[in-house]
Design a protein around this motif. Structure first.
Motif, PDB file in Angstrom:
ATOM      1  N   ALA A   2      63.434 -26.689  -6.256  1.00 41.91           N
ATOM      2  CA  ALA A   2      62.323 -25.537  -4.986  1.00 41.91           C
ATOM      3  C   ALA A   2      60.988 -25.502  -5.689  1.00 41.91           C
ATOM      4  O   ALA A   2      60.055 -25.294  -4.943  1.00 41.91           O
ATOM      5  CB  ALA A   2      62.703 -24.785  -6.100  1.00 41.91           C
ATOM      6  N   THR A  20      59.255 -28.157  -4.538  1.00 43.27           N
ATOM      7  CA  THR A  20      58.820 -28.708  -3.051  1.00 43.27           C
ATOM      8  C   THR A  20      57.995 -27.620  -2.401  1.00 43.27           C
ATOM      9  O   THR A  20      57.479 -27.589  -1.343  1.00 43.27           O
ATOM     10  CB  THR A  20      60.659 -27.890  -2.216  1.00 43.27           C
ATOM     11  OG1 THR A  20      61.485 -29.364  -3.060  1.00 43.27           O
ATOM     12  CG2 THR A  20      60.784 -27.568  -1.022  1.00 43.27           C
ATOM     13  N   GLY A  21      58.257 -26.521  -2.957  1.00 40.50           N
ATOM     14  CA  GLY A  21      56.926 -25.020  -3.331  1.00 40.50           C
ATOM     15  C   GLY A  21      55.574 -25.184  -3.368  1.00 40.50           C
ATOM     16  O   GLY A  21      54.851 -25.616  -2.046  1.00 40.50           O
ATOM     17  N   THR A  43      52.816 -25.695   0.235  1.00 41.79           N
ATOM     18  CA  THR A  43      51.463 -25.258  -0.030  1.00 41.79           C
ATOM     19  C   THR A  43      50.115 -26.108   0.037  1.00 41.79           C
ATOM     20  O   THR A  43      49.067 -25.398   0.631  1.00 41.79           O
ATOM     21  CB  THR A  43      51.717 -24.335  -1.701  1.00 41.79           C
ATOM     22  OG1 THR A  43      52.847 -23.663  -2.140  1.00 41.79           O
ATOM     23  CG2 THR A  43      50.348 -23.980  -1.970  1.00 41.79           C
ATOM     24  N   PRO A 103      57.700 -13.849  -5.740  1.00 45.77           N
ATOM     25  CA  PRO A 103      57.558 -14.923  -4.362  1.00 45.77           C
ATOM     26  C   PRO A 103      56.885 -13.569  -3.721  1.00 45.77           C
ATOM     27  O   PRO A 103      55.590 -13.183  -3.496  1.00 45.77           O
ATOM     28  CB  PRO A 103      57.405 -15.697  -4.326  1.00 45.77           C
ATOM     29  CG  PRO A 103      58.671 -16.110  -4.861  1.00 45.77           C
ATOM     30  CD  PRO A 103      58.876 -15.707  -6.239  1.00 45.77           C
ATOM     31  N   PHE A 152      54.375 -17.474  -0.056  1.00 44.97           N
ATOM     32  CA  PHE A 152      56.090 -17.411  -0.501  1.00 44.97           C
ATOM     33  C   PHE A 152      55.862 -19.017  -2.228  1.00 44.97           C
ATOM     34  O   PHE A 152      56.923 -18.742  -2.443  1.00 44.97           O
ATOM     35  CB  PHE A 152      57.026 -17.017  -0.056  1.00 44.97           C
ATOM     36  CG  PHE A 152      58.378 -17.776   0.100  1.00 44.97           C
ATOM     37  CD1 PHE A 152      58.643 -15.884  -0.758  1.00 44.97           C
ATOM     38  CD2 PHE A 152      58.813 -19.031   0.191  1.00 44.97           C
ATOM     39  CE1 PHE A 152      60.872 -16.676  -1.334  1.00 44.97           C
ATOM     40  CE2 PHE A 152      60.541 -18.848  -0.392  1.00 44.97           C
ATOM     41  CZ  PHE A 152      60.973 -17.717  -0.613  1.00 44.97           C
ATOM     42  N   ALA A 153      55.811 -19.947  -1.171  1.00 42.77           N
ATOM     43  CA  ALA A 153      55.996 -21.123  -1.673  1.00 42.77           C
ATOM     44  C   ALA A 153      55.231 -21.584  -2.735  1.00 42.77           C
ATOM     45  O   ALA A 153      55.890 -22.113  -4.090  1.00 42.77           O
ATOM     46  CB  ALA A 153      55.284 -22.290  -0.354  1.00 42.77           C
ATOM     47  N   TYR A 154      53.823 -20.819  -2.661  1.00 46.65           N
ATOM     48  CA  TYR A 154      53.631 -20.919  -4.332  1.00 46.65           C
ATOM     49  C   TYR A 154      54.092 -20.435  -5.388  1.00 46.65           C
ATOM     50  O   TYR A 154      54.165 -20.648  -6.259  1.00 46.65           O
ATOM     51  CB  TYR A 154      52.147 -20.940  -4.151  1.00 46.65           C
ATOM     52  CG  TYR A 154      50.442 -21.166  -4.599  1.00 46.65           C
ATOM     53  CD1 TYR A 154      51.317 -22.400  -5.817  1.00 46.65           C
ATOM     54  CD2 TYR A 154      50.467 -20.352  -5.829  1.00 46.65           C
ATOM     55  CE1 TYR A 154      49.984 -23.047  -6.301  1.00 46.65           C
ATOM     56  CE2 TYR A 154      49.446 -20.592  -6.711  1.00 46.65           C
ATOM     57  CZ  TYR A 154      49.535 -21.579  -7.419  1.00 46.65           C
ATOM     58  OH  TYR A 154      48.801 -22.379  -8.311  1.00 46.65           O
ATOM     59  N   THR A 200      56.657 -19.499  -5.333  1.00 44.14           N
ATOM     60  CA  THR A 200      58.097 -20.459  -5.646  1.00 44.14           C
ATOM     61  C   THR A 200      57.685 -21.459  -6.474  1.00 44.14           C
ATOM     62  O   THR A 200      58.850 -21.439  -8.274  1.00 44.14           O
ATOM     63  CB  THR A 200      58.718 -20.269  -4.516  1.00 44.14           C
ATOM     64  OG1 THR A 200      59.426 -19.933  -4.066  1.00 44.14           O
ATOM     65  CG2 THR A 200      60.270 -21.621  -5.435  1.00 44.14           C
ATOM     66  N   ALA A 201      57.244 -22.127  -6.657  1.00 44.10           N
ATOM     67  CA  ALA A 201      55.948 -22.987  -7.412  1.00 44.10           C
ATOM     68  C   ALA A 201      55.963 -22.861  -8.685  1.00 44.10           C
ATOM     69  O   ALA A 201      56.357 -23.116  -9.840  1.00 44.10           O
ATOM     70  CB  ALA A 201      54.552 -23.782  -6.583  1.00 44.10           C
TER      71      ALA A 201
END
Length: 301
Positions: A16, A19-20, A24, A187, A238-240, A242-243
């Motif tokens: 995850a 992917t994030g 991003t 996030p 949200f993606a960053y 999560t990363a």
């Protein structure tokens, strides 16, 4: 040498995170090109900032209404650093610089300074100790960015604002990366906090300096609504986040080194900027640096 076996949960978390991070950087590359494009439109940086933060603030309203603008347990200094580093100050600094800087050079200075500044802050302030492979990766990133930046300087088109403001933007973002990591927020919570405060700040700027958003062509507004509000403001936030949660601040930020390569390619294909062997060599060097700096080939888990 012992081998550490990751549990299914840890493997899922890492997947995850990667992917994030990839999502991003793809969105950020689009964001740099879209922000650069606004220099040729009637939209001001305040107009674009309202879209950048106002749209996700509306979508995330249930979250920030529930937790408030000063979440319990989160120190005020972390809130300030997060809002400044990924919010209104970051946006106005970088948007003003991108208006007078070619997309390729802008992506190099901003995207390249992010992982390097994040790594330096982690080492100096938080005692992080990257292994040799990650250090080599950061050096390779720096070399790749130097190649691209050297090409930009030789061909001209750079301004003092770009040289000063874009690295400053990278430093602000690095501060946000570490602050969010230590805030304890999810996030979506972090995104809600940053976009809401930044929307309020941009509304104050619009009240003082004015806005042309209502008079701008619908096509221009639609492009920025999608790239700034939906993709950059909502999805990438949200993606960053999560990363960062899955990989750590320094490791997540290392992926941003891919951004200047993507922006350089986008600048050549979409904006007609020069694209030759120099850019291709820099892409290979930077890509190798990203792979090493993320720890994929490191002995340590």
């Amino acid at each position: 040498m012992s081998v550490t076996t990751l549990s299914p949960t840890e493997r899922t978390s890492s997947a995850a995170g990667y992917t994030g991070a990839i999502v991003t950087v793809l969105i950020w590359a689009t964001w740099v090109l879209a922000t650069r494009h606004t220099a040729s439109t009637s939209l001001t940086t305040i107009d674009v900032g309202l879209l950048r933060y106002g749209v996700p603030a509306i979508f995330l309203a249930p979250i920030w209404l529930r937790m408030g603008l000063f979440p319990k347990g989160v120190p005020l200094r972390l809130i300030v650093v997060m809002v400044a580093g990924a919010g209104a100050l970051f946006f106005q600094v970088t948007a003003h610089a991108l208006h007078s800087t070619p997309a390729a050079a802008g992506g190099i200075l901003l995207g390249g300074s992010m992982p390097l500044a994040t790594a330096v802050i982690g080492i100096v302030l938080f005692g992080e100790r990257p292994d040799r492979m990650r250090v080599l990766g950061l050096v390779a990133i720096l070399a790749g960015l130097a190649i691209l930046l050297g090409k930009a300087v030789v061909t001209g088109g750079m301004t003092l604002a770009g040289f000063v403001l874009l690295p400053l933007g990278g430093l602000l973002w690095a501060g946000y990366t570490h602050a969010f990591r230590r805030s304890g927020l999810s996030p979506l919570q972090g995104g809600a906090l940053i976009t809401t405060w930044s929307t309020l700040i941009h509304l104050a700027l619009a009240a003082f300096f004015g806005t042309t958003l209502a008079a701008a062509p619908l096509s221009e507004v639609a492009v920025q609504f999608t790239s700034q509000g939906i993709l950059s403001g909502l999805v990438a936030t949200f993606a960053y986040g999560t990363a960062i949660r899955a990989l750590g601040g320094t490791q997540a930020a290392a992926f941003t080194a891919i951004t200047p390569v993507l922006v350089t390619l986008g600048g050549g294909l979409l904006l007609g900027e020069p694209l030759g062997m120099t850019e291709m060599v820099a892409a290979v060097v930077t890509g190798a640096g990203v792979a090493l700096s993320t720890g994929i080939l490191s002995k340590r888990a």
